[in-house]
Design an enzyme around this catalytic site. Sequence first.
Site, PDB file in Angstrom:
ATOM      1  N   CYS A 132       0.823  -1.003  -0.116  1.00 45.98           N
ATOM      2  CA  CYS A 132       0.081   0.063  -0.063  1.00 45.98           C
ATOM      3  C   CYS A 132       0.964   1.315   0.061  1.00 45.98           C
ATOM      4  CB  CYS A 132      -0.867  -0.017   1.219  1.00 45.98           C
ATOM      5  SG  CYS A 132      -1.933  -1.369   1.271  1.00 45.98           S
ATOM      6  N   ASP A 170     -20.855  12.659 -14.155  1.00 49.43           N
ATOM      7  CA  ASP A 170     -22.091  12.615 -13.892  1.00 49.43           C
ATOM      8  C   ASP A 170     -22.174  11.549 -12.649  1.00 49.43           C
ATOM      9  OD1 ASP A 170     -23.173  14.045 -15.959  1.00 49.43           O
ATOM     10  OD2 ASP A 170     -22.810  12.469 -17.313  1.00 49.43           O
TER      11      ASP A 170
END
Length: 222
Positions: free
Chosen positions: A43, A135
């Site tokens: 990570c 959107d």
Amino acid sequence: MRLGSTVPNFTAATTQGTIKFHDWIGSSWCVLFSHPADFTPVCTTELGRIAVHKPEFDKRGVKLIALSCDKLKDHTDWVNDIKSYCRDIPGDFPYPIISDEDRKLAVQLDMLDEENRMHEESALTVRALYIIDPDKKLRLSMVYPMSTGRNVDEILRVIDSLQLTDRLKIIATPANWTPGEKVMILPSVKDEDLPRLFPNGVDKVSMPSGHNYVRTTTDYKM
């Protein structure tokens, strides 16, 4: 989290303050991605490399935001480790990290694996990555296991493809495509319209089946 669905709105605490997700995206594209845990090696490389490449995301009008089930203070402390490890991150850490201690977002956004997703004490988010358009629609997802780090160049490549094919709705990008290489013309485009649509030329590939559906061109602009 199916392609084309509206990504849920939510309010969350992050390393850059509390956000309301849809308002935070605004009119931008967004990459929302989860990582299994803070203070872990893979990570650290992922969030670091994505931070280094933030100018490339900025060029494409894309905001970045990460998520894991760790505490906000852990995120803040870990950021210093990431910056120490990835020394080419300029200035402050460039994007927020969501704290999802109760795992509600991880469940809602389908970021947990099947075996552990309801085990509140042990479940860790997998490497889920969602590309979201202005959107607020989910346009692309990548889901990797905890053992496999992601490729930042591939994230940028698929954003280029999505934005190009949104603008030029009569093309698609082939396997291994990168900007500037040939694109595929959709079968719905009639041969007689090709000279008008692609005045700089189209290559047609003859197939043994007799169905000549492979037509390519470099006559486009990014």
